[in-house]
Design a protein around this motif. Structure first.
Motif, PDB file in Angstrom:
ATOM      1  N   TRP A  24       0.823  -1.208   0.000  1.00  0.00           N
ATOM      2  CA  TRP A  24       0.000   0.000   0.000  1.00  0.00           C
ATOM      3  C   TRP A  24       0.854   1.253   0.000  1.00  0.00           C
ATOM      4  O   TRP A  24       0.547   2.236  -0.671  1.00  0.00           O
ATOM      5  N   THR A  25       1.954   1.231   0.749  1.00  0.00           N
ATOM      6  CA  THR A  25       2.818   2.403   0.824  1.00  0.00           C
ATOM      7  C   THR A  25       3.399   2.738  -0.541  1.00  0.00           C
ATOM      8  O   THR A  25       3.431   3.906  -0.942  1.00  0.00           O
ATOM      9  N   VAL A  26       3.838   1.741  -1.267  1.00  0.00           N
ATOM     10  CA  VAL A  26       4.402   1.974  -2.598  1.00  0.00           C
ATOM     11  C   VAL A  26       3.329   2.542  -3.534  1.00  0.00           C
ATOM     12  O   VAL A  26       3.593   3.462  -4.312  1.00  0.00           O
ATOM     13  N   LEU A  27       2.110   2.033  -3.449  1.00  0.00           N
ATOM     14  CA  LEU A  27       1.028   2.556  -4.294  1.00  0.00           C
ATOM     15  C   LEU A  27       0.644   3.980  -3.901  1.00  0.00           C
ATOM     16  O   LEU A  27       0.329   4.807  -4.764  1.00  0.00           O
ATOM     17  N   ILE A  52      -6.380   1.714   6.943  1.00  0.00           N
ATOM     18  CA  ILE A  52      -5.084   1.362   6.362  1.00  0.00           C
ATOM     19  C   ILE A  52      -4.448   2.594   5.725  1.00  0.00           C
ATOM     20  O   ILE A  52      -3.262   2.857   5.918  1.00  0.00           O
ATOM     21  N   LEU A  53      -5.235   3.363   4.976  1.00  0.00           N
ATOM     22  CA  LEU A  53      -4.703   4.573   4.358  1.00  0.00           C
ATOM     23  C   LEU A  53      -4.210   5.550   5.421  1.00  0.00           C
ATOM     24  O   LEU A  53      -3.104   6.089   5.315  1.00  0.00           O
ATOM     25  N   ALA A  54      -5.000   5.764   6.455  1.00  0.00           N
ATOM     26  CA  ALA A  54      -4.595   6.685   7.526  1.00  0.00           C
ATOM     27  C   ALA A  54      -3.306   6.200   8.185  1.00  0.00           C
ATOM     28  O   ALA A  54      -2.400   7.004   8.453  1.00  0.00           O
ATOM     29  N   ASP A  55      -3.205   4.900   8.429  1.00  0.00           N
ATOM     30  CA  ASP A  55      -2.004   4.344   9.048  1.00  0.00           C
ATOM     31  C   ASP A  55      -0.773   4.559   8.172  1.00  0.00           C
ATOM     32  O   ASP A  55       0.279   4.990   8.651  1.00  0.00           O
ATOM     33  N   ARG A  56      -0.894   4.266   6.876  1.00  0.00           N
ATOM     34  CA  ARG A  56       0.255   4.416   5.969  1.00  0.00           C
ATOM     35  C   ARG A  56       0.659   5.875   5.814  1.00  0.00           C
ATOM     36  O   ARG A  56       1.845   6.197   5.802  1.00  0.00           O
ATOM     37  N   LEU A  57      -0.319   6.779   5.721  1.00  0.00           N
ATOM     38  CA  LEU A  57       0.005   8.198   5.611  1.00  0.00           C
ATOM     39  C   LEU A  57       0.658   8.712   6.899  1.00  0.00           C
ATOM     40  O   LEU A  57       1.637   9.462   6.848  1.00  0.00           O
ATOM     41  N   ASP A  58       0.134   8.296   8.052  1.00  0.00           N
ATOM     42  CA  ASP A  58       0.747   8.690   9.323  1.00  0.00           C
ATOM     43  C   ASP A  58       2.192   8.200   9.390  1.00  0.00           C
ATOM     44  O   ASP A  58       3.084   8.917   9.868  1.00  0.00           O
ATOM     45  N   HIS A  59       2.426   6.990   8.935  1.00  0.00           N
ATOM     46  CA  HIS A  59       3.785   6.433   8.929  1.00  0.00           C
ATOM     47  C   HIS A  59       4.704   7.251   8.016  1.00  0.00           C
ATOM     48  O   HIS A  59       5.826   7.593   8.404  1.00  0.00           O
ATOM     49  N   LEU A  60       4.235   7.587   6.824  1.00  0.00           N
ATOM     50  CA  LEU A  60       5.050   8.375   5.891  1.00  0.00           C
ATOM     51  C   LEU A  60       5.334   9.768   6.444  1.00  0.00           C
ATOM     52  O   LEU A  60       6.421  10.314   6.233  1.00  0.00           O
ATOM     53  N   ARG A  74     -12.324  24.173   8.089  1.00  0.00           N
ATOM     54  CA  ARG A  74     -13.566  23.627   8.649  1.00  0.00           C
ATOM     55  C   ARG A  74     -14.356  22.908   7.594  1.00  0.00           C
ATOM     56  O   ARG A  74     -14.915  23.561   6.715  1.00  0.00           O
ATOM     57  N   PRO A  75     -14.422  21.618   7.624  1.00  0.00           N
ATOM     58  CA  PRO A  75     -13.648  20.742   8.498  1.00  0.00           C
ATOM     59  C   PRO A  75     -12.188  20.691   8.042  1.00  0.00           C
ATOM     60  O   PRO A  75     -11.871  21.024   6.892  1.00  0.00           O
ATOM     61  N   ALA A  76     -11.326  20.250   8.930  1.00  0.00           N
ATOM     62  CA  ALA A  76      -9.896  20.185   8.612  1.00  0.00           C
ATOM     63  C   ALA A  76      -9.672  19.162   7.499  1.00  0.00           C
ATOM     64  O   ALA A  76     -10.134  18.028   7.567  1.00  0.00           O
ATOM     65  N   ARG A  77      -8.992  19.602   6.454  1.00  0.00           N
ATOM     66  CA  ARG A  77      -8.655  18.734   5.322  1.00  0.00           C
ATOM     67  C   ARG A  77      -7.184  18.982   4.981  1.00  0.00           C
ATOM     68  O   ARG A  77      -6.699  20.111   5.056  1.00  0.00           O
ATOM     69  N   TYR A  78      -6.528  17.901   4.559  1.00  0.00           N
ATOM     70  CA  TYR A  78      -5.089  17.990   4.322  1.00  0.00           C
ATOM     71  C   TYR A  78      -4.699  17.424   2.967  1.00  0.00           C
ATOM     72  O   TYR A  78      -5.347  16.530   2.448  1.00  0.00           O
ATOM     73  N   GLU A  79      -3.618  17.976   2.456  1.00  0.00           N
ATOM     74  CA  GLU A  79      -2.927  17.406   1.307  1.00  0.00           C
ATOM     75  C   GLU A  79      -1.657  16.759   1.841  1.00  0.00           C
ATOM     76  O   GLU A  79      -1.125  17.179   2.870  1.00  0.00           O
ATOM     77  N   TYR A  80      -1.189  15.762   1.137  1.00  0.00           N
ATOM     78  CA  TYR A  80       0.050  15.080   1.508  1.00  0.00           C
ATOM     79  C   TYR A  80       1.077  15.402   0.442  1.00  0.00           C
ATOM     80  O   TYR A  80       0.906  15.060  -0.725  1.00  0.00           O
TER      81      TYR A  80
END
Length: 163
Positions: A24-27, A52-60, A74-80
C-alpha cells in the motif's frame, strides 16, 4: 504492519524497507508522484480501507517522507506533499513500474512515463552519477563503507565485500 527489527538493523536496505516496503505504501507513493495528494483522492483511486490509508500516511509523515499540509480549516482537510526525501524515492517507484511492465503486465502497460524533455516514452535505467554508465550486478563491486560493520542484518556481508 512494520517490523521494528528492520529499522534497527545495521543495513541501509533494511532501514529503507522499514519505511517503504509495503504494497500500500508503494502505491500511495505512486499516486503522490502522479499528483493525487488528497486523502479522498487516494482512497478513491486505491480502493483502500480508511484505517489502512490513515495508518500508511501517518507512517510516511512520521518518517518525513511526506508532509501533511492543511488546505481547508472547517472541516480540517489535508494534502500530503512529498518532502525532498520523499521525492528521492521517485527512481525506486519508477524502477518498480518499469520492472512490472516488463515482467507482470497483462494487456500492455497501464501507465507509460514520458520524458518531458524529449517527449518520448522513458526507458528508466540506474546509472552511475560519475560516468553515466548503466549499473548492473555484474558491473558493480561493493566495498566496506565508513559505517560498515558486522551486525544484525549484515552478519555475513563482510564475507562478500571486496576491500
Amino acid at each position: 504492519m512494520r517490523s521494528e527489527r528492520f529499522a534497527g538493523m545495521h543495513c541501509s536496505v533494511a532501514r529503507a524497507s522499514a519505511v517503504v516496503a509495503d504494497q500500500w505504501t508503494v502505491l500511495i507513493l505512486r499516486d503522490l508522484f502522479l499528483g493525487l495528494n488528497r486523502y479522498e483522492d487516494l482512497r478513491a483511486d486505491l480502493g483502500i480501507a480508511t484505517n489502512i490509508l490513515a495508518d500508511r500516511l501517518d507512517h510516511l509523515v512520521a518518517e518525513e517522507v511526506v508532509e501533511r499540509v492543511a488546505y481547508q480549516q472547517r472541516p480540517a482537510r489535508y494534502e500530503y506533499v512529498l518532502t525532498s526525501a520523499g521525492r528521492e524515492l521517485y527512481g525506486v517507484v519508477l524502477t518498480l513500474l518499469t520492472w512490472g511492465d516488463r515482467h507482470r503486465v497483462v494487456a500492455g502497460p497501464p501507465l507509460v512515463p514520458v520524458h518531458s524533455a524529449c517527449g518520448r516514452p522513458a526507458d528508466p535505467r540506474v546509472t552511475c552519477g560519475h560516468c553515466g554508465g548503466e549499473l548492473t550486478p555484474e558491473d558493480v563491486t561493493h566495498t566496506a563503507g565508513p559505517g560498515g560493520r558486522t551486525a544484525p542484518g549484515t552478519a555475513l556481508v563482510h564475507t562478500v565485500l571486496r576491500r
